[in-house]
Design an enzyme around this catalytic site. Sequence first.
Site, short mmCIF file in Angstrom:
data_model
loop_
_atom_site.label_atom_id
_atom_site.label_comp_id
_atom_site.label_asym_id
_atom_site.label_seq_id
_atom_site.Cartn_x
_atom_site.Cartn_y
_atom_site.Cartn_z
N LYS A 1 0.85 -1.06 -0.07
CA LYS A 1 0.21 0.13 0.10
C LYS A 1 1.02 1.36 -0.13
O LYS A 1 0.69 2.09 -0.67
CB LYS A 1 -0.89 0.03 1.42
N GLN B 1 -4.90 -1.37 9.52
CA GLN B 1 -4.91 -2.60 8.88
C GLN B 1 -5.53 -3.82 9.95
O GLN B 1 -5.19 -3.83 11.11
CB GLN B 1 -3.55 -3.09 8.62
N ASP C 1 -11.38 3.13 3.98
CA ASP C 1 -11.82 1.71 3.88
C ASP C 1 -13.27 1.59 3.89
O ASP C 1 -13.75 0.57 3.46
CB ASP C 1 -11.51 0.88 5.42
N1 GUN Z 1 -7.18 -6.77 6.07
C1 GUN Z 1 -7.69 -7.30 4.73
N2 GUN Z 1 -8.25 -6.67 4.19
C2 GUN Z 1 -8.43 -5.49 4.74
C3 GUN Z 1 -9.08 -4.24 4.20
O1 GUN Z 1 -9.63 -4.16 3.09
N3 GUN Z 1 -8.78 -3.27 4.96
C4 GUN Z 1 -8.07 -3.17 6.10
N4 GUN Z 1 -7.97 -2.19 6.74
N5 GUN Z 1 -7.62 -4.24 6.75
C5 GUN Z 1 -7.69 -5.63 5.81
#
Ligand code: GUN
Length: 298
Positions: free
Chosen positions: A54, A98, A121
């Site tokens: 990311k 996350q 998100d």
């Molecule tokens: N962990 C797995 N997929 C995601 C996601 O789309 N967002 C976040 N914040 N954590 C994740």
Amino acid sequence: MVASIISGKEFASRLRKKVTTQVSKLKSSLGSVPGLDVILVGNNPASEIYVKNKAKQTIEVGMQSTKHMLSKNVSEDELLKQINTVNIDDSVHGILVQLPLPDHINTQKIINSIEPTKDVDGFHISNVGLLATGQKAMIPCTPLGCLFMLKDYHQDLSGLNAVVVGRSNIVGKPMAQLLLNENCTVTVAHSKTQDLPKVCRQADIIVAAVGIPEFIRGDWIKPGATVIDVGINRISYQDSGTTKPKLVGDVNYDEAIAVAGAITPVPGGVGPMTIACLLANTTTAFCRINNVEEPSWN
Ligand code: GUN
């Protein structure tokens, strides 16, 4: 029939180029760029890889990237304090915590402490409600990526029968809302659904998000249907006496490709779209915060 392949990898690359162009324009007109802050608690190896990817892609499109790495023993109060710091920081436009978080932390409480306009998100309860009522929301990245690919392939989704297999807050539920907002007739199927193969056979569109390797079989698919495979499952298989690792989706690809009209592969399908949509969402958040016209991304 052999299905068309919907390449998420290529789609994501085009979307990242659009984001790069927008970021550059915003930098020229406003003198600042979108900033995405990612908070990682602990050292889950899969999460560490996601966060690294990311950050890398955020920088590649010209945005500001900041990582906050916290110990797995961090208290809920300390994490809330960290979120408050980025909530009030004007150089931060997107905040992502996350997941998963350690067991001693209340995940929903943490998500709901994020400033909703910076919740890239789309997991905050306000954004969930806005999406459910068809209002302007931040939309969860994975279902948004699926929708972009579906709209690109079909143009108009109105009246199509869509079956979403899986009811998670991250994918299944927001995906169903998005398809409903596009005037699809939506069925959300799950582990307790009776005669799932029969339900799937009604679908013009199947979105598979159950997390079970190769769960959806070829004979569950209506000929010509569009299949979006959200699953990313690591399995091992035997090749001339040796055990090898392999990435597979929630759909049996070899069977499905002979029946479906179009399908997303794994890898190279939905996966790459998720981070590209995160970058798009962060740019959208920046525009909303600064009261400038937001890009349409289509
Ligand atoms: N962990 C797995 N997929 C995601 C996601 O789309 N967002 C976040 N914040 N954590 C994740």
